[in-house]
Design a protein around this motif. Structure first.
Motif, PDB file in Angstrom:
ATOM      1  N   GLY A  17      -4.083  -0.751 -20.053  1.00  0.00           N
ATOM      2  CA  GLY A  17      -3.430  -1.944 -20.581  1.00  0.00           C
ATOM      3  C   GLY A  17      -2.332  -2.415 -19.650  1.00  0.00           C
ATOM      4  O   GLY A  17      -2.457  -3.456 -19.004  1.00  0.00           O
ATOM      5  N   TRP A  18      -1.269  -1.629 -19.546  1.00  0.00           N
ATOM      6  CA  TRP A  18      -0.166  -1.985 -18.644  1.00  0.00           C
ATOM      7  C   TRP A  18      -0.497  -1.657 -17.191  1.00  0.00           C
ATOM      8  O   TRP A  18       0.112  -2.184 -16.255  1.00  0.00           O
ATOM      9  CB  TRP A  18       1.114  -1.247 -19.042  1.00  0.00           C
ATOM     10  N   LEU A  19      -1.520  -0.792 -16.995  1.00  0.00           N
ATOM     11  CA  LEU A  19      -1.910  -0.343 -15.669  1.00  0.00           C
ATOM     12  C   LEU A  19      -3.419  -0.338 -15.540  1.00  0.00           C
ATOM     13  O   LEU A  19      -4.118   0.208 -16.389  1.00  0.00           O
ATOM     14  CB  LEU A  19      -1.380   1.075 -15.408  1.00  0.00           C
ATOM     15  N   ASN A  20      -3.903  -0.944 -14.455  1.00  0.00           N
ATOM     16  CA  ASN A  20      -5.307  -0.799 -14.083  1.00  0.00           C
ATOM     17  C   ASN A  20      -5.349  -0.095 -12.739  1.00  0.00           C
ATOM     18  O   ASN A  20      -4.757  -0.568 -11.764  1.00  0.00           O
ATOM     19  CB  ASN A  20      -6.005  -2.155 -13.996  1.00  0.00           C
ATOM     20  N   SER A  21      -6.021   1.049 -12.688  1.00  0.00           N
ATOM     21  CA  SER A  21      -6.007   1.870 -11.488  1.00  0.00           C
ATOM     22  C   SER A  21      -7.419   2.240 -11.067  1.00  0.00           C
ATOM     23  O   SER A  21      -8.229   2.654 -11.890  1.00  0.00           O
ATOM     24  CB  SER A  21      -5.191   3.149 -11.737  1.00  0.00           C
ATOM     25  N   ASN A  22      -7.697   2.067  -9.785  1.00  0.00           N
ATOM     26  CA  ASN A  22      -8.969   2.501  -9.213  1.00  0.00           C
ATOM     27  C   ASN A  22      -8.712   3.692  -8.296  1.00  0.00           C
ATOM     28  O   ASN A  22      -7.839   3.638  -7.425  1.00  0.00           O
ATOM     29  CB  ASN A  22      -9.622   1.366  -8.427  1.00  0.00           C
ATOM     30  N   ASN A  45      -4.957   5.687  -4.699  1.00  0.00           N
ATOM     31  CA  ASN A  45      -5.030   4.891  -5.918  1.00  0.00           C
ATOM     32  C   ASN A  45      -4.671   3.443  -5.621  1.00  0.00           C
ATOM     33  O   ASN A  45      -3.667   3.156  -4.962  1.00  0.00           O
ATOM     34  CB  ASN A  45      -4.090   5.437  -6.990  1.00  0.00           C
ATOM     35  N   ASP A  46      -5.484   2.550  -6.137  1.00  0.00           N
ATOM     36  CA  ASP A  46      -5.323   1.108  -5.969  1.00  0.00           C
ATOM     37  C   ASP A  46      -4.887   0.566  -7.322  1.00  0.00           C
ATOM     38  O   ASP A  46      -5.709   0.403  -8.230  1.00  0.00           O
ATOM     39  CB  ASP A  46      -6.670   0.537  -5.523  1.00  0.00           C
ATOM     40  N   ASP A  47      -3.582   0.317  -7.479  1.00  0.00           N
ATOM     41  CA  ASP A  47      -2.993   0.067  -8.799  1.00  0.00           C
ATOM     42  C   ASP A  47      -2.549  -1.384  -8.996  1.00  0.00           C
ATOM     43  O   ASP A  47      -2.024  -2.016  -8.071  1.00  0.00           O
ATOM     44  CB  ASP A  47      -1.758   0.961  -9.003  1.00  0.00           C
ATOM     45  N   ILE A  48      -2.751  -1.870 -10.217  1.00  0.00           N
ATOM     46  CA  ILE A  48      -2.192  -3.150 -10.657  1.00  0.00           C
ATOM     47  C   ILE A  48      -1.345  -2.876 -11.890  1.00  0.00           C
ATOM     48  O   ILE A  48      -1.848  -2.367 -12.891  1.00  0.00           O
ATOM     49  CB  ILE A  48      -3.290  -4.173 -10.997  1.00  0.00           C
ATOM     50  N   VAL A  49      -0.044  -3.193 -11.804  1.00  0.00           N
ATOM     51  CA  VAL A  49       0.887  -2.953 -12.903  1.00  0.00           C
ATOM     52  C   VAL A  49       1.289  -4.296 -13.507  1.00  0.00           C
ATOM     53  O   VAL A  49       1.684  -5.221 -12.791  1.00  0.00           O
ATOM     54  CB  VAL A  49       2.145  -2.193 -12.420  1.00  0.00           C
ATOM     55  N   LYS A 112       2.293  -9.790 -11.842  1.00  0.00           N
ATOM     56  CA  LYS A 112       1.822  -8.425 -11.645  1.00  0.00           C
ATOM     57  C   LYS A 112       2.269  -7.912 -10.277  1.00  0.00           C
ATOM     58  O   LYS A 112       2.624  -8.683  -9.391  1.00  0.00           O
ATOM     59  CB  LYS A 112       0.289  -8.389 -11.719  1.00  0.00           C
ATOM     60  N   VAL A 113       2.233  -6.588 -10.124  1.00  0.00           N
ATOM     61  CA  VAL A 113       2.429  -5.984  -8.816  1.00  0.00           C
ATOM     62  C   VAL A 113       1.177  -5.168  -8.479  1.00  0.00           C
ATOM     63  O   VAL A 113       0.614  -4.487  -9.339  1.00  0.00           O
ATOM     64  CB  VAL A 113       3.700  -5.100  -8.757  1.00  0.00           C
ATOM     65  N   GLU A 114       0.715  -5.315  -7.262  1.00  0.00           N
ATOM     66  CA  GLU A 114      -0.435  -4.566  -6.781  1.00  0.00           C
ATOM     67  C   GLU A 114       0.039  -3.659  -5.646  1.00  0.00           C
ATOM     68  O   GLU A 114       0.695  -4.130  -4.716  1.00  0.00           O
ATOM     69  CB  GLU A 114      -1.520  -5.511  -6.257  1.00  0.00           C
ATOM     70  N   PHE A 115      -0.285  -2.370  -5.736  1.00  0.00           N
ATOM     71  CA  PHE A 115       0.143  -1.469  -4.670  1.00  0.00           C
ATOM     72  C   PHE A 115      -0.795  -0.282  -4.534  1.00  0.00           C
ATOM     73  O   PHE A 115      -1.527   0.065  -5.461  1.00  0.00           O
ATOM     74  CB  PHE A 115       1.584  -1.005  -4.909  1.00  0.00           C
TER      75      PHE A 115
END
Length: 240
Positions: A17-22, A45-49, A112-115
């Motif tokens: 929900g708050w985080l999508n992580s690959n 990890n390829d994260d979208i917060v 969002k932040v992607e990192f």
């Protein structure tokens, strides 16, 4: 020469929900015995917060933790006194050593932040925890790889407790560059951030990963405008 390819669509995925992580490699609830690590590269990890959300305070020990924001700003706080904002164009490392706690939050309430969060096994255990952060805007180059991380604090980029080197390259369609291995026995894991490239006639698209080892050098060519992260690491993880 040995190679391995991990297509973007084959990665593990977790949506909180708050985080999508690959997850390129096994992490948390994603476990794939054939995808545990690439040498000492343990986590990619390829994260979208989501807006204003983040990771609460949690511990780490004996791990080199690298964060590279791709879009947006990430706020970092840790138990060794650092309160910083990591922005797009920055590279940060937290060398956990004997133990450290930290938190990471999306600094912005409106986007969002992607990192990327990357974990590397350290060369030596139980060192004093350490923090380092740089902006790459003054060192980035076009159509060739430039160094953003190394094991030597005198060299360009952040430094870490491992015989590893990271480079980033931004390429225009049709251009190419050759990468030479820094240390014998190391391999390189290439991760495509944007666009399309070819390595050894293998076509790679966004978020594809390509590992190569038992070679002295290799050439990368941009089939389209592209941006790529190269992670050169020792191929033997040791015992942890």
């Amino acid at each position: 020469m040995n190679t391995v390819i991990h297509r973007a669509k084959t990665r593990g995925e977790a949506n909180h929900g708050w985080l999508n992580s690959n997850h390129t490699f096994s992490f948390a609830n994603y476990h794939n015995p054939e995808r545990m690590n690439f040498g000492v590269l343990r986590v990619l990890n390829d994260d979208i917060v989501q807006k204003g959300m983040g990771f609460g305070t949690h511990p780490h020990k004996n791990m080199e933790i690298i964060s590279i924001p791709l879009k947006g700003d990430l706020e970092h706080k840790d138990s060794i006194g650092n309160i910083t904002v990591i922005k797009e164009g920055d590279v940060q490392i937290l060398s956990a050593g004997t133990g450290v706690t930290h938190s990471e939050y999306n600094k912005n309430k409106d986007k969002k932040v992607e990192f990327l969060q990357i974990w590397v096994f350290p060369k030596t255990k139980n060192t004093v925890p350490r923090y380092d952060q740089i902006s790459i805007k003054d060192i980035e180059k076009d159509n060739e790889f430039y160094q953003v991380l190394s094991p030597n604090k005198e060299e360009q980029g952040v430094w870490l407790n491992q015989d590893a080197w990271f480079h980033i390259g931004k390429f225009t369609k049709g251009t190419s560059d050759e990468y030479k291995i820094k240390k014998e026995g190391n391999g390189v894991y290439a991760f495509v951030l944007e666009g399309e490239v070819e390595i050894n006639n293998e076509k790679l698209t966004p978020r594809d990963g390509y590992g190569i080892w038992d070679i002295a050098s290799f050439k990368l060519k941009a089939s389209e405008n592209a941006r790529v992260l190269l992670m050169e690491v020792p191929m033997h993880a040791g015992t942890f």
